[in-house]
Every structure is written in structure tokens, then in C-alpha cells.
Design a protein around this motif. Sequence first.
Motif, PDB file in Angstrom:
ATOM      1  N   LYS A  77     -12.223 -30.869 119.338  1.00 10.57           N
ATOM      2  CA  LYS A  77     -13.736 -31.414 119.011  1.00 10.57           C
ATOM      3  C   LYS A  77     -13.594 -32.749 119.286  1.00 10.57           C
ATOM      4  N   ASN A  78     -12.877 -33.787 119.215  1.00  6.34           N
ATOM      5  CA  ASN A  78     -12.716 -35.032 119.439  1.00  6.34           C
ATOM      6  C   ASN A  78     -12.908 -35.215 121.042  1.00  6.34           C
ATOM      7  N   ILE A 101     -14.174 -33.214 123.077  1.00  9.16           N
ATOM      8  CA  ILE A 101     -15.666 -33.031 123.539  1.00  9.16           C
ATOM      9  C   ILE A 101     -16.543 -34.020 123.359  1.00  9.16           C
ATOM     10  N   PHE A 102     -16.395 -34.611 121.935  1.00  5.29           N
ATOM     11  CA  PHE A 102     -17.363 -35.819 121.778  1.00  5.29           C
ATOM     12  C   PHE A 102     -17.026 -36.929 122.539  1.00  5.29           C
ATOM     13  N   GLU A 103     -15.654 -37.301 122.671  1.00  7.22           N
ATOM     14  CA  GLU A 103     -15.167 -38.408 123.605  1.00  7.22           C
ATOM     15  C   GLU A 103     -15.587 -38.163 125.269  1.00  7.22           C
ATOM     16  N   GLN A 104     -15.604 -36.983 125.693  1.00  8.94           N
ATOM     17  CA  GLN A 104     -16.055 -36.536 127.058  1.00  8.94           C
ATOM     18  C   GLN A 104     -14.926 -36.898 127.761  1.00  8.94           C
TER      19      GLN A 104
END
Length: 126
Positions: free
Chosen positions: A92-93, A95-98
Motif C-alpha cells: 500500500k505504501n 502504491i501511494f508513493e508510485q
Amino acid sequence: MNILAIISAGILAFGVGALWYTVLFGKTWRKELGITEEQVEEGDSGFFPMLLSLLIETMIAFLVIYTISKLQLPVFTSGLLISSIAVFSALKNYIFEQKSLTLILINEGYKTVCIMIMAAFFYFFG
């Protein structure tokens, strides 16, 4: 629990990390992070970060071996379960950090290999 197995698993995981992030995937890892070799050399990669990393690997080894000893599953199934929890919680990290798939595979592959090494230590020495 076998304290020698825990310490040995932590030391081996630390050694795998040294190889993983230098010889095996160091160049690709740095590229994916957008840092140069010079930046790595200028950074604080001295005694304290290495000691802290070794202590963290040993604490993880304790937690993995302790958890495996309490689960009513085959050892390597337990290792894969623990590894899956660790990997999915980190995804999940990313994903948000791309972050790139390559970086994810390098970092989470290392995590999985280390947890399975710890499971093997429990299997053979626990």
C-alpha cells in the motif's frame, strides 16, 4: 526457542542484505530510487546504520521464529504466510508513493528471502 538459531538467522539475513543491495541488485536498486553511487558513498553508511540493521534483522528473526513456533502450520507454510503479511502491508505504501514494480520486487523479494531463511533456521535448529 533456540537463541543461537535466532542470532544466526539475523546475521545471515544481514549478510544476504549486503549482497542483495550491492552485488545482486545494487545498481538497479539505486537507479529505481534515483540515487547515484556518489550519493550512496556520501551518505551515512557507517558503523551505526549497519549495527542497527543487524539488530533489526535479529529482532525480525526472533519474531518470525516465535510466530512459527506458535502456528499450527508446516514451517515453510508459516514462513510464506508471515512473508505475505509483510509484503502486502508494504504494498500500500508503494502504491501511494508510485514506486516502480522493479523496486517493489527488489525490496519485497529481499524481505521474502530473509523470512524464508529464518523459517529454515527454525526448521533445522528451532
